[in-house]
Design a protein around this motif. Sequence first.
Motif, PDB file in Angstrom:
ATOM      1  N   GLU A  75       0.844  -1.205   0.000  1.00 35.54           N
ATOM      2  CA  GLU A  75       0.000   0.000   0.000  1.00 35.54           C
ATOM      3  C   GLU A  75       0.878   1.253   0.000  1.00 35.54           C
ATOM      4  OE1 GLU A  75      -3.165   0.364  -0.237  1.00 35.54           O
ATOM      5  OE2 GLU A  75      -3.985  -1.647   0.127  1.00 35.54           O
ATOM      6  N   GLU A  76       1.930   1.216   0.788  1.00 32.28           N
ATOM      7  CA  GLU A  76       2.863   2.347   0.824  1.00 32.28           C
ATOM      8  C   GLU A  76       3.515   2.538  -0.538  1.00 32.28           C
ATOM      9  OE1 GLU A  76       7.012   3.630   3.133  1.00 32.28           O
ATOM     10  OE2 GLU A  76       5.791   1.967   3.896  1.00 32.28           O
ATOM     11  N   GLY A  77       3.898   1.426  -1.187  1.00 36.77           N
ATOM     12  CA  GLY A  77       4.496   1.520  -2.518  1.00 36.77           C
ATOM     13  C   GLY A  77       3.532   2.090  -3.541  1.00 36.77           C
ATOM     14  N   GLU A  78       2.266   1.715  -3.415  1.00 33.86           N
ATOM     15  CA  GLU A  78       1.258   2.237  -4.331  1.00 33.86           C
ATOM     16  C   GLU A  78       1.125   3.753  -4.182  1.00 33.86           C
ATOM     17  OE1 GLU A  78      -2.979   0.506  -5.736  1.00 33.86           O
ATOM     18  OE2 GLU A  78      -2.840   0.973  -3.602  1.00 33.86           O
ATOM     19  N   GLU A  79       1.148   4.233  -2.947  1.00 32.63           N
ATOM     20  CA  GLU A  79       1.059   5.673  -2.710  1.00 32.63           C
ATOM     21  C   GLU A  79       2.266   6.402  -3.294  1.00 32.63           C
ATOM     22  OE1 GLU A  79       0.652   6.111   1.469  1.00 32.63           O
ATOM     23  OE2 GLU A  79      -1.366   5.247   1.543  1.00 32.63           O
ATOM     24  N   LEU A  80       3.459   5.784  -3.168  1.00 33.54           N
ATOM     25  CA  LEU A  80       4.660   6.407  -3.728  1.00 33.54           C
ATOM     26  C   LEU A  80       4.560   6.504  -5.248  1.00 33.54           C
ATOM     27  CD1 LEU A  80       7.465   4.715  -1.595  1.00 33.54           C
ATOM     28  CD2 LEU A  80       6.810   7.133  -1.568  1.00 33.54           C
ATOM     29  N   CYS A  81       4.104   5.457  -5.888  1.00 30.93           N
ATOM     30  CA  CYS A  81       4.001   5.463  -7.352  1.00 30.93           C
ATOM     31  C   CYS A  81       2.970   6.484  -7.832  1.00 30.93           C
ATOM     32  CB  CYS A  81       3.636   4.069  -7.863  1.00 30.93           C
ATOM     33  SG  CYS A  81       4.932   2.848  -7.633  1.00 30.93           S
ATOM     34  N   GLU A  82       1.875   6.620  -7.098  1.00 29.82           N
ATOM     35  CA  GLU A  82       0.871   7.621  -7.465  1.00 29.82           C
ATOM     36  C   GLU A  82       1.437   9.030  -7.293  1.00 29.82           C
ATOM     37  OE1 GLU A  82      -2.355   6.553  -4.960  1.00 29.82           O
ATOM     38  OE2 GLU A  82      -3.173   5.064  -6.361  1.00 29.82           O
ATOM     39  N   SER A  83       2.232   9.211  -6.237  1.00 34.98           N
ATOM     40  CA  SER A  83       2.864  10.524  -6.034  1.00 34.98           C
ATOM     41  C   SER A  83       3.849  10.826  -7.160  1.00 34.98           C
ATOM     42  CB  SER A  83       3.586  10.566  -4.684  1.00 34.98           C
ATOM     43  OG  SER A  83       2.679  10.421  -3.624  1.00 34.98           O
ATOM     44  N   ALA A  84       4.606   9.809  -7.571  1.00 41.23           N
ATOM     45  CA  ALA A  84       5.551   9.995  -8.665  1.00 41.23           C
ATOM     46  C   ALA A  84       4.823  10.316  -9.962  1.00 41.23           C
ATOM     47  CB  ALA A  84       6.398   8.732  -8.839  1.00 41.23           C
ATOM     48  N   ARG A  85       3.696   9.697 -10.162  1.00 46.22           N
ATOM     49  CA  ARG A  85       2.918   9.931 -11.388  1.00 46.22           C
ATOM     50  C   ARG A  85       2.419  11.372 -11.457  1.00 46.22           C
ATOM     51  NH1 ARG A  85      -1.941   9.536 -13.915  1.00 46.22           N
ATOM     52  NH2 ARG A  85      -2.023   8.186 -15.781  1.00 46.22           N
ATOM     53  N   GLU A  86       2.102  11.916 -10.292  1.00 43.77           N
ATOM     54  CA  GLU A  86       1.546  13.267 -10.254  1.00 43.77           C
ATOM     55  C   GLU A  86       2.622  14.346 -10.112  1.00 43.77           C
ATOM     56  OE1 GLU A  86      -1.106  13.075  -6.981  1.00 43.77           O
ATOM     57  OE2 GLU A  86      -2.497  11.670  -7.954  1.00 43.77           O
ATOM     58  N   ALA A  87       3.813  13.942  -9.713  1.00 46.59           N
ATOM     59  CA  ALA A  87       4.874  14.943  -9.498  1.00 46.59           C
ATOM     60  C   ALA A  87       5.328  15.527 -10.834  1.00 46.59           C
ATOM     61  CB  ALA A  87       6.052  14.310  -8.780  1.00 46.59           C
ATOM     62  N   GLY A  88       5.565  16.846 -10.838  1.00 41.03           N
ATOM     63  CA  GLY A  88       5.983  17.490 -12.078  1.00 41.03           C
ATOM     64  C   GLY A  88       7.491  17.560 -12.229  1.00 41.03           C
ATOM     65  N   ALA A  89       8.196  17.854 -11.163  1.00 37.20           N
ATOM     66  CA  ALA A  89       9.635  18.064 -11.248  1.00 37.20           C
ATOM     67  C   ALA A  89      10.372  16.729 -11.298  1.00 37.20           C
ATOM     68  CB  ALA A  89      10.116  18.875 -10.050  1.00 37.20           C
ATOM     69  N   PRO A  90      11.322  16.577 -12.236  1.00 37.68           N
ATOM     70  CA  PRO A  90      12.117  15.333 -12.325  1.00 37.68           C
ATOM     71  C   PRO A  90      12.854  15.020 -11.031  1.00 37.68           C
ATOM     72  CG  PRO A  90      12.388  16.632 -14.320  1.00 37.68           C
ATOM     73  CD  PRO A  90      11.633  17.496 -13.345  1.00 37.68           C
ATOM     74  N   ALA A 163      14.141   6.195 -12.543  1.00 43.05           N
ATOM     75  CA  ALA A 163      13.870   7.233 -11.541  1.00 43.05           C
ATOM     76  C   ALA A 163      12.506   7.875 -11.737  1.00 43.05           C
ATOM     77  CB  ALA A 163      14.973   8.299 -11.554  1.00 43.05           C
ATOM     78  N   PHE A 164      11.552   7.106 -12.249  1.00 44.62           N
ATOM     79  CA  PHE A 164      10.193   7.609 -12.499  1.00 44.62           C
ATOM     80  C   PHE A 164      10.209   8.873 -13.371  1.00 44.62           C
ATOM     81  CE2 PHE A 164       8.677   5.525  -8.317  1.00 44.62           C
ATOM     82  CZ  PHE A 164       8.353   4.350  -8.987  1.00 44.62           C
ATOM     83  N   ALA A 165      11.118   8.866 -14.325  1.00 43.83           N
ATOM     84  CA  ALA A 165      11.225  10.042 -15.192  1.00 43.83           C
ATOM     85  C   ALA A 165       9.992  10.212 -16.061  1.00 43.83           C
ATOM     86  CB  ALA A 165      12.473   9.938 -16.068  1.00 43.83           C
ATOM     87  N   SER A 166       9.281   9.131 -16.315  1.00 41.48           N
ATOM     88  CA  SER A 166       8.084   9.200 -17.149  1.00 41.48           C
ATOM     89  C   SER A 166       6.878   8.673 -16.386  1.00 41.48           C
ATOM     90  CB  SER A 166       8.281   8.379 -18.429  1.00 41.48           C
ATOM     91  OG  SER A 166       8.381   7.000 -18.119  1.00 41.48           O
ATOM     92  N   VAL A 167       5.712   9.141 -16.827  1.00 46.03           N
ATOM     93  CA  VAL A 167       4.469   8.629 -16.249  1.00 46.03           C
ATOM     94  C   VAL A 167       4.315   7.145 -16.541  1.00 46.03           C
ATOM     95  CG1 VAL A 167       1.945   8.789 -16.368  1.00 46.03           C
ATOM     96  CG2 VAL A 167       3.321  10.885 -16.352  1.00 46.03           C
ATOM     97  N   ALA A 168       4.804   6.716 -17.688  1.00 43.54           N
ATOM     98  CA  ALA A 168       4.691   5.308 -18.075  1.00 43.54           C
ATOM     99  C   ALA A 168       5.396   4.398 -17.072  1.00 43.54           C
ATOM    100  CB  ALA A 168       5.263   5.107 -19.479  1.00 43.54           C
ATOM    101  N   GLU A 169       6.554   4.845 -16.571  1.00 48.39           N
ATOM    102  CA  GLU A 169       7.273   4.011 -15.607  1.00 48.39           C
ATOM    103  C   GLU A 169       6.500   3.914 -14.289  1.00 48.39           C
ATOM    104  OE1 GLU A 169      11.737   3.383 -13.716  1.00 48.39           O
ATOM    105  OE2 GLU A 169      11.162   5.362 -14.486  1.00 48.39           O
ATOM    106  N   ALA A 170       5.917   5.013 -13.867  1.00 45.22           N
ATOM    107  CA  ALA A 170       5.108   4.991 -12.653  1.00 45.22           C
ATOM    108  C   ALA A 170       3.886   4.100 -12.837  1.00 45.22           C
ATOM    109  CB  ALA A 170       4.691   6.410 -12.277  1.00 45.22           C
ATOM    110  N   ASP A 171       3.266   4.185 -14.017  1.00 47.55           N
ATOM    111  CA  ASP A 171       2.107   3.344 -14.306  1.00 47.55           C
ATOM    112  C   ASP A 171       2.483   1.856 -14.315  1.00 47.55           C
ATOM    113  OD1 ASP A 171       0.365   5.450 -14.485  1.00 47.55           O
ATOM    114  OD2 ASP A 171       0.470   5.620 -16.678  1.00 47.55           O
ATOM    115  N   ARG A 172       3.664   1.546 -14.825  1.00 47.08           N
ATOM    116  CA  ARG A 172       4.112   0.147 -14.832  1.00 47.08           C
ATOM    117  C   ARG A 172       4.263  -0.366 -13.412  1.00 47.08           C
ATOM    118  NH1 ARG A 172      10.200  -0.951 -16.220  1.00 47.08           N
ATOM    119  NH2 ARG A 172      10.253  -0.211 -14.069  1.00 47.08           N
TER     120      ARG A 172
END
Length: 207
Positions: A75-90, A163-172
């Motif tokens: 659950e914690e990992g899911e929250e991190l990935c969602e935050s990465a997906r929404e984050a704008g700054a690399p 490093a979650f540089a793309s939304v696609a990586e966060a989605d994966r």
Amino acid sequence: MGMLARWRERRQEEKALGYAAPEEAENPGIQYAISRALKPAARRAGQETAERIAAALTMVEQAILAIDHVSEMLEEGEELCESAREAGAPAKRAAIAERYAALLERIDAYAVNAGTEETNLIGGARKTCEVMLDAEGQARAVLHVANLTSGEDGLGLSNPDGAFASVAEADRSLAEIALAKNLAQHTADLFADTAAVLAERRARLSV
């Protein structure tokens, strides 16, 4: 040779010689004496089996509790990935990726250390777990085992090498976590079924 076996052998010899009454073996007093003689051994065997079942049940219950904790980390990992997906700054995404990678290491460490070498059912080190329920090895229970480490052979979670540089990586990573959560839940259900069987078996011994 046990007491009952010696008694039966002597009666067979007496009958063969013709001086043992055929009805003697049916004597209720003799049957009662035999029953009383065998009860302590049967009681000890039943107690030993109950203790072995209780130990196996404890292993399974500990595994279920460990899966609950792994699920919390997912659950914690899911929250991190969602935050990465929404984050704008690399730079922010990269920082989240570091936290996610550290989380995967925590999952690995927890799963591998969720019990001793003999009792860990989720660390992936063992393929089977068979527990003997009596001293003779005639009664046994096969416990479910699982690999809930983060890697390909376990939960199937990938390190965020980009490093979650793309939304696609966060989605994966989100998709991988969804599958991992389903696997953890399915594993917990299997352990719960095993626990129910063991508990019922122990209860029958107590009757």
